[in-house]
Design a protein around this motif. Structure first.
Motif, short mmCIF file in Angstrom:
data_model
loop_
_atom_site.label_atom_id
_atom_site.label_comp_id
_atom_site.label_asym_id
_atom_site.label_seq_id
_atom_site.Cartn_x
_atom_site.Cartn_y
_atom_site.Cartn_z
N THR A 279 38.09 -109.26 52.94
CA THR A 279 37.01 -110.20 52.24
C THR A 279 36.07 -110.62 53.12
OG1 THR A 279 38.86 -111.90 52.90
CG2 THR A 279 39.03 -111.27 50.75
N SER A 280 36.51 -110.52 54.49
CA SER A 280 35.30 -110.78 55.46
C SER A 280 34.09 -109.60 55.56
CB SER A 280 35.96 -111.02 56.83
OG SER A 280 36.78 -112.23 56.99
N ASN A 281 34.83 -108.23 55.41
CA ASN A 281 33.83 -107.23 55.59
C ASN A 281 33.19 -106.71 54.18
OD1 ASN A 281 34.01 -106.65 58.67
ND2 ASN A 281 36.42 -106.51 58.02
N ILE A 282 33.79 -106.95 53.32
CA ILE A 282 33.48 -106.23 52.02
C ILE A 282 32.73 -107.33 51.31
CG2 ILE A 282 33.92 -104.82 49.99
CD1 ILE A 282 36.28 -103.53 51.62
N LYS A 283 31.49 -107.04 50.94
CA LYS A 283 30.71 -108.48 49.86
C LYS A 283 31.59 -108.15 48.54
CE LYS A 283 26.19 -109.61 48.31
NZ LYS A 283 24.98 -109.29 48.36
N ASP A 284 31.35 -109.25 48.07
CA ASP A 284 31.98 -109.51 46.58
C ASP A 284 33.60 -109.02 46.47
OD1 ASP A 284 29.60 -110.75 45.99
OD2 ASP A 284 29.23 -109.55 44.11
N SER A 285 34.12 -109.29 47.40
CA SER A 285 35.50 -108.85 47.56
C SER A 285 36.60 -110.13 47.18
CB SER A 285 36.00 -108.00 48.67
OG SER A 285 35.99 -108.61 49.60
N TYR A 286 37.52 -110.07 46.52
CA TYR A 286 38.19 -111.30 46.33
C TYR A 286 39.78 -111.05 46.14
CZ TYR A 286 33.66 -112.41 44.47
OH TYR A 286 31.96 -112.88 44.50
N VAL A 287 40.72 -112.13 46.53
CA VAL A 287 42.08 -111.85 46.38
C VAL A 287 42.49 -112.77 45.05
CG1 VAL A 287 44.38 -112.24 47.37
CG2 VAL A 287 42.45 -111.57 48.93
N ASN A 288 43.28 -111.76 44.46
CA ASN A 288 43.63 -112.44 42.77
C ASN A 288 45.41 -113.13 43.32
OD1 ASN A 288 41.64 -111.29 41.68
ND2 ASN A 288 42.36 -109.71 41.25
N GLY A 289 45.47 -114.16 42.52
CA GLY A 289 46.82 -114.62 42.42
C GLY A 289 46.89 -115.80 43.70
N SER A 290 47.94 -116.58 43.81
CA SER A 290 48.28 -117.67 44.46
C SER A 290 47.98 -117.22 46.14
CB SER A 290 49.39 -118.59 44.22
OG SER A 290 49.77 -119.50 45.23
N GLU A 292 49.28 -119.58 48.30
CA GLU A 292 50.15 -120.44 48.91
C GLU A 292 51.38 -119.80 48.56
OE1 GLU A 292 47.64 -122.10 47.10
OE2 GLU A 292 46.45 -122.47 48.80
N ASN A 293 51.50 -119.71 46.99
CA ASN A 293 53.03 -119.19 46.66
C ASN A 293 52.94 -117.76 46.29
OD1 ASN A 293 54.02 -121.91 46.52
ND2 ASN A 293 52.79 -122.44 45.06
N ARG A 294 52.99 -116.65 47.15
CA ARG A 294 52.83 -115.47 47.08
C ARG A 294 53.67 -114.60 47.65
NH1 ARG A 294 47.69 -113.58 46.16
NH2 ARG A 294 47.77 -111.25 45.66
N LEU A 295 54.32 -113.47 47.18
CA LEU A 295 54.85 -112.60 47.90
C LEU A 295 54.55 -112.23 49.19
CD1 LEU A 295 56.46 -110.12 44.95
CD2 LEU A 295 57.64 -111.82 46.17
N PRO A 296 55.20 -112.04 50.12
CA PRO A 296 54.78 -111.64 51.60
C PRO A 296 54.08 -110.21 51.78
CG PRO A 296 57.11 -112.01 51.66
CD PRO A 296 56.44 -112.64 50.29
N ASN A 297 54.74 -109.44 50.82
CA ASN A 297 54.49 -108.01 50.90
C ASN A 297 53.13 -107.82 49.79
OD1 ASN A 297 56.12 -108.26 48.62
ND2 ASN A 297 56.43 -105.94 48.46
N ASN A 298 52.78 -108.49 49.17
CA ASN A 298 52.03 -108.18 47.97
C ASN A 298 50.38 -108.67 48.50
OD1 ASN A 298 50.30 -109.65 45.47
ND2 ASN A 298 51.50 -107.90 44.54
N ILE A 299 49.40 -107.86 48.10
CA ILE A 299 47.82 -108.28 48.08
C ILE A 299 47.46 -107.76 46.84
CG2 ILE A 299 45.84 -108.27 49.34
CD1 ILE A 299 47.47 -106.75 51.60
N HIS A 300 46.49 -108.26 46.08
CA HIS A 300 45.98 -107.95 44.88
C HIS A 300 44.41 -108.10 44.96
CE1 HIS A 300 44.78 -107.33 40.77
NE2 HIS A 300 46.07 -106.66 40.42
N PHE A 301 43.72 -107.08 45.63
CA PHE A 301 42.29 -107.32 45.60
C PHE A 301 41.30 -107.21 44.18
CE2 PHE A 301 43.20 -105.94 49.91
CZ PHE A 301 43.02 -107.01 50.69
N ARG A 302 40.20 -107.78 44.25
CA ARG A 302 39.22 -107.50 43.09
C ARG A 302 38.03 -107.21 43.76
NH1 ARG A 302 39.26 -112.05 41.21
NH2 ARG A 302 37.04 -112.86 41.30
N PHE A 303 37.15 -106.23 43.47
CA PHE A 303 35.93 -105.54 43.95
C PHE A 303 34.99 -105.50 42.81
CE2 PHE A 303 39.36 -103.59 46.61
CZ PHE A 303 39.03 -104.37 47.92
#
Length: 411
Positions: A279-290, A292-303
């Protein structure tokens, strides 16, 4: 770099070693009375305890299945068919509550039951993918027989407030089922503390074999039997037991239980580093979902401005395996139901990337993964009609309009 552990995970060498004898040397049918069968029965009972220990249940409350989908079907249909027998004209006993972001094994089962007169309420979720407990309370009717809400979401990793959901269910004398396929073995799951009556588990999400899973059925809860035959698994699931698979699930559950804390810390360190750097290096990139209350092994990006399947294929060429929430065929142009449920527009949901971390991933790989994603996203944006390369910004909003079903068919 395999980072799609939410889809499936590699079998742990210790799990494989535990399974191997039951394919040839200890191949007995667990329902027979001679020594070979008795030894197989002992192995099944050992696995039953290993699975029970993972979720703080009694071994007698565990029934083995072929996986998460069968577990969900067994529970939802089993409750529905059992309760409908108690129906009266005043109380039809035909109402089920679930959410809009459940796994298809739950959603399609509920839709199936609707064909036979069952009523289903699909609760909305907020932008983090979490239900509103007041919505749940307001949805309850005299005819409500089951609340089925997943423990954590398989796409965006959001963890539901299961303890509070269970409290609401108990207060209204309603059974509470939770699909914990993505949670069990990844975060603490305690069926007693979290007030869960029914739970679904799958082996291949926790470094066990495919084709085997389990259900937790709280003592005193009865289901209508769906698979009839020889009466195996306490009569709930007839058919010769898959002893090697069950042994593998048991060992995987044991290892997940032993290493739970260290793996949570390991996964979260990699997850947080990837989220921050992407999210710091890629413009218009986002993380979907919570967050705070998130699985420790899960990342869901949106570009913004790219198509997820192209992203997956190009990352694959760089040795990185991930998943996308975009459609897999032209027959489903709307993409995944999960991003849509949290308010993400279709054009943006197609630019999704899910990375799910496992024990085999390393913090040292983070920089290469981020550089690779950055390179592929930059390349795809140059080709995208939704990205203004001259001004380096997303312009998809200019083209959005409501698309009806006739438009989809025509396209």
């Amino acid at each position: 770099m395999y980072m799609d552990n939410s889809a499936t995970s590699p079998v742990d060498p210790e799990v494989l070693e535990e399974m191997l004898p039951y394919f040839n040397k200890e191949f007995g049918n667990a329902s027979t009375l001679y020594t070979l069968g008795v030894e197989a029965k002992k192995a099944v009972d050992k696995a039953r305890k290993q699975v029970a220990d993972l979720i703080n249940a009694d071994p007698n409350e565990i029934t083995f299945t072929s996986g998460g989908s069968e577990s969900d079907n067994m529970i939802i249909k089993g409750v529905a068919l059992k309760e409908i027998q108690k129906a009266t004209e005043e109380n039809p006993k035909n109402h089920i509550i679930t959410t809009t972001i459940e796994h298809p094994a739950v959603l399609e089962t509920c839709k199936f039951l609707e064909k036979f007169g069952f009523e289903v309420t699909y609760l909305p979720v907020d932008e983090s993918g979490i239900i509103n407990l007041e919505d749940l309370k307001n949805a309850i009717k005299d005819s409500t027989i089951l609340i089925t809400i997943m423990h954590s979401n398989n796409e965006i990793g959001s963890i539901q407030p299961t303890k509070e959901i269970g409290e609401i269910a108990r207060a209204n004398n309603i059974l509470f089922h939770s699909d914990a396929v993505q949670s069990a073995g990844k975060i603490p799951v305690d069926v007693i503390e979290q007030n869960i009556d029914l739970l679904s588990i799958s082996a291949h999400k926790i470094n066990g074999p495919k084709g085997v899973g389990a259900v937790y059925i709280k003592k005193g809860v009865t289901l209508e039997v769906l698979i009839h035959g020889g009466g195996q698994e306490k009569g709930l699931r007839s058919g010769t037991e898959n002893v090697p698979g069950i042994v593998g699930l048991g060992k995987a559950a044991e290892l997940a239980n032993i290493h739970l804390e260290e793996r949570m810390k390991h996964n979260q360190e990699i997850r947080d580093a990837l989220m921050e750097k992407v999210t710091s290096n890629i413009k218009d990139s986002y993380v979907n979902g919570s967050m705070e209350n998130r699985l420790p092994n899960n990342i869901h990006f949106r570009f913004s401005g790219i198509e997820g399947e192209s992203l997956i294929l190009r990352l694959d060429k760089k040795g990185i395996n991930g998943a996308t929430g975009s459609a897999c065929s032209t027959h489903d142009l709307k993409g995944s139901h999960v991003p849509a449920a949290i308010g993400i527009k279709p054009a943006l949901s197609h630019g999704s990337l899910r990375l799910s971390i496992g024990p085999e991933n390393n913090i040292e790989d983070v920089d290469y993964i981020v550089e690779s994603i950055d390179e592929v996203v930059t390349y795809l944006r140059k080709l995208s009609p939704l990205w203004d390369n001259k001004n380096d910004k997303y312009i998809g909003d200019l083209f959005e309009k409501e698309v009806d079903e006739e438009d989809l068919d025509r396209y």
